[in-house]
Design an enzyme around this catalytic site. Structure first.
Site, PDB file in Angstrom:
ATOM      1  N   LYS A 177     -10.487  13.256  15.569  1.00  0.00           N
ATOM      2  CA  LYS A 177      -9.191  12.645  15.913  1.00  0.00           C
ATOM      3  C   LYS A 177      -8.230  13.711  16.430  1.00  0.00           C
ATOM      4  O   LYS A 177      -7.460  13.484  17.350  1.00  0.00           O
ATOM      5  CB  LYS A 177      -8.592  11.953  14.688  1.00  0.00           C
ATOM      6  CG  LYS A 177      -9.257  10.622  14.362  1.00  0.00           C
ATOM      7  CD  LYS A 177      -8.769  10.051  13.038  1.00  0.00           C
ATOM      8  CE  LYS A 177      -9.660   8.897  12.595  1.00  0.00           C
ATOM      9  NZ  LYS A 177      -9.404   8.492  11.202  1.00  0.00           N
ATOM     10  N   CYS A 216      -2.555  11.108  10.711  1.00  0.00           N
ATOM     11  CA  CYS A 216      -1.533  11.873   9.976  1.00  0.00           C
ATOM     12  C   CYS A 216      -1.677  13.389  10.166  1.00  0.00           C
ATOM     13  O   CYS A 216      -0.699  14.102  10.399  1.00  0.00           O
ATOM     14  CB  CYS A 216      -1.580  11.508   8.502  1.00  0.00           C
ATOM     15  SG  CYS A 216      -3.229  11.500   7.792  1.00  0.00           S
ATOM     16  N   ARG A 275     -10.655  17.638   1.765  1.00  0.00           N
ATOM     17  CA  ARG A 275      -9.829  16.920   0.781  1.00  0.00           C
ATOM     18  C   ARG A 275      -9.583  17.850  -0.400  1.00  0.00           C
ATOM     19  O   ARG A 275     -10.526  18.490  -0.899  1.00  0.00           O
ATOM     20  CB  ARG A 275     -10.566  15.663   0.317  1.00  0.00           C
ATOM     21  CG  ARG A 275      -9.729  14.757  -0.553  1.00  0.00           C
ATOM     22  CD  ARG A 275      -8.678  13.991   0.196  1.00  0.00           C
ATOM     23  NE  ARG A 275      -9.251  13.094   1.182  1.00  0.00           N
ATOM     24  CZ  ARG A 275      -8.527  12.445   2.090  1.00  0.00           C
ATOM     25  NH1 ARG A 275      -7.220  12.591   2.148  1.00  0.00           N
ATOM     26  NH2 ARG A 275      -9.112  11.655   2.961  1.00  0.00           N
ATOM     27  N   ARG A 315      -4.303 -11.204  -2.857  1.00  0.00           N
ATOM     28  CA  ARG A 315      -4.152 -10.580  -4.194  1.00  0.00           C
ATOM     29  C   ARG A 315      -2.684 -10.306  -4.520  1.00  0.00           C
ATOM     30  O   ARG A 315      -2.269 -10.368  -5.666  1.00  0.00           O
ATOM     31  CB  ARG A 315      -4.906  -9.237  -4.259  1.00  0.00           C
ATOM     32  CG  ARG A 315      -6.388  -9.309  -4.176  1.00  0.00           C
ATOM     33  CD  ARG A 315      -6.974  -7.897  -4.215  1.00  0.00           C
ATOM     34  NE  ARG A 315      -6.687  -7.099  -3.020  1.00  0.00           N
ATOM     35  CZ  ARG A 315      -7.409  -7.118  -1.904  1.00  0.00           C
ATOM     36  NH1 ARG A 315      -8.467  -7.877  -1.817  1.00  0.00           N
ATOM     37  NH2 ARG A 315      -7.070  -6.378  -0.861  1.00  0.00           N
ATOM     38  N   SER A 316      -1.915  -9.960  -3.505  1.00  0.00           N
ATOM     39  CA  SER A 316      -0.523  -9.543  -3.748  1.00  0.00           C
ATOM     40  C   SER A 316       0.494 -10.642  -3.469  1.00  0.00           C
ATOM     41  O   SER A 316       1.689 -10.440  -3.696  1.00  0.00           O
ATOM     42  CB  SER A 316      -0.174  -8.348  -2.855  1.00  0.00           C
ATOM     43  OG  SER A 316      -1.052  -7.298  -3.078  1.00  0.00           O
ATOM     44  N   GLY A 369       0.812  -1.223   0.000  1.00  0.00           N
ATOM     45  CA  GLY A 369       0.000   0.000   0.000  1.00  0.00           C
ATOM     46  C   GLY A 369       0.838   1.262   0.000  1.00  0.00           C
ATOM     47  O   GLY A 369       2.076   1.207   0.038  1.00  0.00           O
ATOM     48  N   HIS A 428      -0.150  16.923   3.379  1.00  0.00           N
ATOM     49  CA  HIS A 428      -1.288  17.653   3.950  1.00  0.00           C
ATOM     50  C   HIS A 428      -0.815  19.036   4.406  1.00  0.00           C
ATOM     51  O   HIS A 428       0.317  19.192   4.892  1.00  0.00           O
ATOM     52  CB  HIS A 428      -1.831  16.934   5.183  1.00  0.00           C
ATOM     53  CG  HIS A 428      -2.540  15.646   4.907  1.00  0.00           C
ATOM     54  ND1 HIS A 428      -2.851  15.182   3.654  1.00  0.00           N
ATOM     55  CD2 HIS A 428      -3.034  14.717   5.778  1.00  0.00           C
ATOM     56  CE1 HIS A 428      -3.492  14.020   3.762  1.00  0.00           C
ATOM     57  NE2 HIS A 428      -3.617  13.717   5.033  1.00  0.00           N
ATOM     58  N   SER A 446      -3.474  11.066  -1.483  1.00  0.00           N
ATOM     59  CA  SER A 446      -2.749   9.862  -1.061  1.00  0.00           C
ATOM     60  C   SER A 446      -3.093   9.506   0.383  1.00  0.00           C
ATOM     61  O   SER A 446      -2.818   8.389   0.819  1.00  0.00           O
ATOM     62  CB  SER A 446      -1.237  10.042  -1.227  1.00  0.00           C
ATOM     63  OG  SER A 446      -0.816  11.245  -0.623  1.00  0.00           O
ATOM     64  N   GLY A 447      -3.713  10.421   1.111  1.00  0.00           N
ATOM     65  CA  GLY A 447      -4.210  10.099   2.449  1.00  0.00           C
ATOM     66  C   GLY A 447      -5.286   9.031   2.408  1.00  0.00           C
ATOM     67  O   GLY A 447      -5.558   8.377   3.413  1.00  0.00           O
ATOM     68  N   GLN A 462      -6.166  18.276   2.719  1.00  0.00           N
ATOM     69  CA  GLN A 462      -5.576  16.940   2.761  1.00  0.00           C
ATOM     70  C   GLN A 462      -5.452  16.304   1.380  1.00  0.00           C
ATOM     71  O   GLN A 462      -6.397  16.277   0.584  1.00  0.00           O
ATOM     72  CB  GLN A 462      -6.416  16.045   3.685  1.00  0.00           C
ATOM     73  CG  GLN A 462      -6.437  16.589   5.103  1.00  0.00           C
ATOM     74  CD  GLN A 462      -7.090  15.682   6.133  1.00  0.00           C
ATOM     75  OE1 GLN A 462      -7.719  16.171   7.046  1.00  0.00           O
ATOM     76  NE2 GLN A 462      -6.931  14.377   6.021  1.00  0.00           N
TER      77      GLN A 462
HETATM   78  N1  LIG Z   1      -2.165   7.059   3.217  1.00  0.00           N
HETATM   79  C1  LIG Z   1      -1.869   7.831   4.253  1.00  0.00           C
HETATM   80  O1  LIG Z   1      -1.460   8.997   4.100  1.00  0.00           O
HETATM   81  C2  LIG Z   1      -2.036   7.310   5.647  1.00  0.00           C
HETATM   82  C3  LIG Z   1      -1.568   8.104   6.690  1.00  0.00           C
HETATM   83  C4  LIG Z   1      -1.697   7.652   7.982  1.00  0.00           C
HETATM   84  C5  LIG Z   1      -2.262   6.421   8.244  1.00  0.00           C
HETATM   85  N2  LIG Z   1      -2.719   5.679   7.215  1.00  0.00           N
HETATM   86  C6  LIG Z   1      -3.316   4.369   7.541  1.00  0.00           C
HETATM   87  O2  LIG Z   1      -2.474   3.341   7.044  1.00  0.00           O
HETATM   88  C7  LIG Z   1      -3.257   2.236   6.637  1.00  0.00           C
HETATM   89  C8  LIG Z   1      -2.948   1.880   5.183  1.00  0.00           C
HETATM   90  O3  LIG Z   1      -3.202   2.988   4.382  1.00  0.00           O
HETATM   91  P1  LIG Z   1      -2.706   3.117   2.869  1.00  0.00           P
HETATM   92  O4  LIG Z   1      -2.957   4.519   2.519  1.00  0.00           O
HETATM   93  O5  LIG Z   1      -1.321   2.564   2.710  1.00  0.00           O
HETATM   94  O6  LIG Z   1      -3.772   2.167   2.105  1.00  0.00           O
HETATM   95  P2  LIG Z   1      -3.637   1.411   0.717  1.00  0.00           P
HETATM   96  O7  LIG Z   1      -2.705   2.111  -0.211  1.00  0.00           O
HETATM   97  O8  LIG Z   1      -5.027   1.178   0.283  1.00  0.00           O
HETATM   98  O9  LIG Z   1      -2.967   0.003   1.106  1.00  0.00           O
HETATM   99  C9  LIG Z   1      -3.646  -0.967   1.853  1.00  0.00           C
HETATM  100  C10 LIG Z   1      -2.711  -2.128   2.166  1.00  0.00           C
HETATM  101  O10 LIG Z   1      -3.426  -3.068   2.968  1.00  0.00           O
HETATM  102  C11 LIG Z   1      -3.366  -4.344   2.357  1.00  0.00           C
HETATM  103  N3  LIG Z   1      -4.574  -5.147   2.610  1.00  0.00           N
HETATM  104  C12 LIG Z   1      -5.843  -4.847   2.267  1.00  0.00           C
HETATM  105  N4  LIG Z   1      -6.669  -5.861   2.612  1.00  0.00           N
HETATM  106  C13 LIG Z   1      -5.891  -6.806   3.183  1.00  0.00           C
HETATM  107  C14 LIG Z   1      -6.157  -8.089   3.732  1.00  0.00           C
HETATM  108  N5  LIG Z   1      -7.374  -8.612   3.769  1.00  0.00           N
HETATM  109  N6  LIG Z   1      -5.099  -8.792   4.225  1.00  0.00           N
HETATM  110  C15 LIG Z   1      -3.846  -8.284   4.189  1.00  0.00           C
HETATM  111  N7  LIG Z   1      -3.541  -7.063   3.673  1.00  0.00           N
HETATM  112  C16 LIG Z   1      -4.551  -6.347   3.181  1.00  0.00           C
HETATM  113  C17 LIG Z   1      -3.244  -4.054   0.879  1.00  0.00           C
HETATM  114  O11 LIG Z   1      -2.742  -5.211   0.247  1.00  0.00           O
HETATM  115  P3  LIG Z   1      -3.120  -5.570  -1.285  1.00  0.00           P
HETATM  116  O12 LIG Z   1      -2.205  -4.756  -2.138  1.00  0.00           O
HETATM  117  O13 LIG Z   1      -2.848  -7.014  -1.369  1.00  0.00           O
HETATM  118  O14 LIG Z   1      -4.572  -5.223  -1.473  1.00  0.00           O
HETATM  119  C18 LIG Z   1      -2.266  -2.886   0.908  1.00  0.00           C
HETATM  120  O15 LIG Z   1      -0.960  -3.350   1.106  1.00  0.00           O
HETATM  121  C19 LIG Z   1      -4.713   2.628   6.896  1.00  0.00           C
HETATM  122  O16 LIG Z   1      -5.088   2.157   8.183  1.00  0.00           O
HETATM  123  C20 LIG Z   1      -4.674   4.121   6.885  1.00  0.00           C
HETATM  124  O17 LIG Z   1      -5.699   4.711   7.643  1.00  0.00           O
HETATM  125  C21 LIG Z   1      -2.611   6.086   5.916  1.00  0.00           C
END
Ligand SMILES: NC(=O)c1ccc[n+]([C@@H]2O[C@H](COP(=O)([O-])OP(=O)(O)OC[C@H]3O[C@@H](n4cnc5c(N)ncnc54)[C@H](OP(=O)(O)O)[C@@H]3O)[C@@H](O)[C@H]2O)c1
Length: 332
Positions: A214, A130, A236, A40-41, A13, A243, A160-161, A157
């Site tokens: 939050k 974040c 957003r 999937r991955s 992710g 952000h 990519s968040g 924001q």
């Molecule tokens: N993006 C940000 O700026 C940000 C900032 C702070 C916190 N966060 C938090 O970080 C977390 C991830 O965010 P992200 O932005 O990186 O999301 P993302 O790009 O959608 O990535 C999600 C990840 O979770 C994996 N995943 C989904 N379903 C799964 C399952 N059933 N079993 C195992 N792995 C699974 C996905 O794997 P696959 O590729 O196999 O689907 C992918 O690696 C969230 O809790 C989010 O709230 C994100």
């Protein structure tokens, strides 16, 4: 001591990929690396320090040899699998909101309350939201100088968040509009290209979104300020990464702009960029891929006493998530 075995849950992710980069760039002493994601991955290959590592499917048995598990696969996955990792002896550093407000789970920004990461009672440490991390990086030095009482904030924001899907949605909508095609909505409730949307996360009963609350609840916990008052509007914007937050902060003591700027001297992770006459103020492109949060537009608020207005920008995938988690791992 042997170098720890580190697992990244959600390695494919937006945050997981950045975690890999942070571990590499910061020379984190990784003994063994496990990359975990959904079925999937499984089988996909990712590079770490020039070597290919195969992604495995996450299961409850994934953590037998793991010392540190960095979770970033969403709250549901954390709730289901983090207890298995902790029970297997790994220290979990969780990026989701699943455990943040649990009294026996430290909620840590290393520059502010890093000491709380030591000896977590449940083997789980939470990485804050974040936007909260980025805002507090700007506010903590001012709190030391003047005593923080309240925050009014509006956020800008990046897509990519919302993870990889948010980035795809903005890209696809921009392409569709450039070709005169209709846009399709999957991630956001309204068109995000050439627009702004005053909704991040879901609405609660009091009219605020979960994301907006939050900042209140996590801000109080991290700063140890039970009476901190916060009102926030999260928006957003069609920016890919980083952000921005516009903040009005009110303090116990009288404030002074020069003293406010001086409060950042020597503080790690945050820099002042504040010379508007020379067009020097932070913008999201300045912080993309960078560790530090940037603060500018510092001025005395014209409405409230003892109050400052400021503008802070930070890469939320990095300091707002991956970097903060790796910094916590460094404390361990
Ligand atoms: N993006 C940000 O700026 C940000 C900032 C702070 C916190 N966060 C938090 O970080 C977390 C991830 O965010 P992200 O932005 O990186 O999301 P993302 O790009 O959608 O990535 C999600 C990840 O979770 C994996 N995943 C989904 N379903 C799964 C399952 N059933 N079993 C195992 N792995 C699974 C996905 O794997 P696959 O590729 O196999 O689907 C992918 O690696 C969230 O809790 C989010 O709230 C994100």
């Amino acid at each position: 001591m042997n170098h720890p075995c580190v697992a990244i849950v959600g390695a494919t992710g937006a945050v997981g990929v950045e975690m890999l980069l942070c571990l590499e760039q910061r020379n984190f002493p990784v003994g063994k690396l496990k990359l975990l994601a959904s079925a999937r991955s499984a089988g996909k290959r990712m590079k770490f320090r020039g070597e290919e590592v195969v992604v495995e499917e996450l299961t409850h048995d994934s953590f037998g040899d793991v010392d540190i598990a960095l979770f970033s696969a969403g709250g549901g996955i954390s709730k289901e699998f983090a207890p298995s990792a902790a029970a297997a002896g790994a220290v979990v550093i969780d990026n989701s909101s699943a455990f943040r407000m649990d009294a026996d789970v430290p909620l840590v920004v290393p520059e502010i309350n890093g000491a709380e990461a030591k000896n977590p009672p449940r083997n789980i440490i939470a990485n804050p939201n974040c936007t909260t991390i980025i805002s507090l990086m700007a506010l903590a030095p001012l709190h030391e100088a003047f005593g923080l009482r309240s925050i009014i904030a509006s956020t800008y924001q990046a897509v990519s968040g919302s993870g990889a899907q948010g980035i795809i949605e903005l890209e696809e909508q921009m392409k569709a509009l450039a070709n005169g095609q209709p846009v399709s909505l999957k991630v956001y409730p309204r068109q995000i290209a050439f627009n702004v949307i005053p909704q991040v996360d879901v609405f609660t009963d009091n009219g605020y979104t979960k994301e907006e609350l939050k900042m209140l609840h996590e801000g109080r916990k991290i700063m140890g300020l039970d009476d901190l008052r916060v009102s926030c509007t999260c928006v957003r914007v069609p920016v890919f990464r980083s952000h921005s937050v516009s903040i009005t902060a009110q303090f116990e003591k009288p404030v002074d702009v020069d003293a406010a700027r001086a409060a950042y001297t020597g503080k790690p992770g945050v820099q002042v960029v504040d010379n508007p006459a020379e067009k020097e103020f932070p913008v999201p492109l300045d912080t993309t891929g960078k560790d530090d949060c940037l603060v500018g537009r510092i001025r005395k608020n014209l409405v409230f006493s003892n109050a400052l207005d400021l503008w802070v920008v930070g890469d939320q995938v990095r300091k707002g998530a991956a970097l903060n988690a790796v910094q916590i791992a460094e404390i361990l």
